[in-house]
Design a protein around this motif. Structure first.
Motif, PDB file in Angstrom:
ATOM      1  N   GLY A  17      -1.546  -1.024  -2.158  1.00 42.33           N
ATOM      2  CA  GLY A  17      -0.175  -1.451  -1.928  1.00 42.33           C
ATOM      3  C   GLY A  17       0.818  -0.349  -2.216  1.00 42.33           C
ATOM      4  N   SER A  20       0.484   2.281   0.618  1.00 40.24           N
ATOM      5  CA  SER A  20       1.084   1.857   1.880  1.00 40.24           C
ATOM      6  C   SER A  20       2.601   1.768   1.769  1.00 40.24           C
ATOM      7  N   PHE A  21       3.131   1.470   0.579  1.00 40.74           N
ATOM      8  CA  PHE A  21       4.580   1.477   0.388  1.00 40.74           C
ATOM      9  C   PHE A  21       5.136   2.892   0.540  1.00 40.74           C
ATOM     10  N   SER A  29       2.223  -3.454   2.594  1.00 36.90           N
ATOM     11  CA  SER A  29       2.256  -3.293   1.139  1.00 36.90           C
ATOM     12  C   SER A  29       2.667  -4.591   0.458  1.00 36.90           C
TER      13      SER A  29
END
Length: 50
Positions: A17, A20-21, A29
């Motif tokens: 997460g 992906s953020f 995310s």
């Protein structure tokens, strides 16, 4: 699944997460953070009920 494997799965979802953020995939995310939170909450409740 033992506690160590549950911790690994939750940690991997959280790290994914964050990654992906940083990459700009905000929807993905959010899904990963939410699933990590839900999974850890479910794992904690099942541990308390046992």
């Amino acid at each position: 699944m033992n506690d160590f494997k549950k911790d690994i799965v939750t940690g991997l979802m959280f790290i994914s997460g964050i990654w992906s953020f940083i990459s700009g995939e905000f929807i993905f995310s959010t899904v990963l953070f939410g699933s990590a939170a839900l999974y850890s909450n479910i794992a904690l409740r099942s541990k308390l009920n046992s």
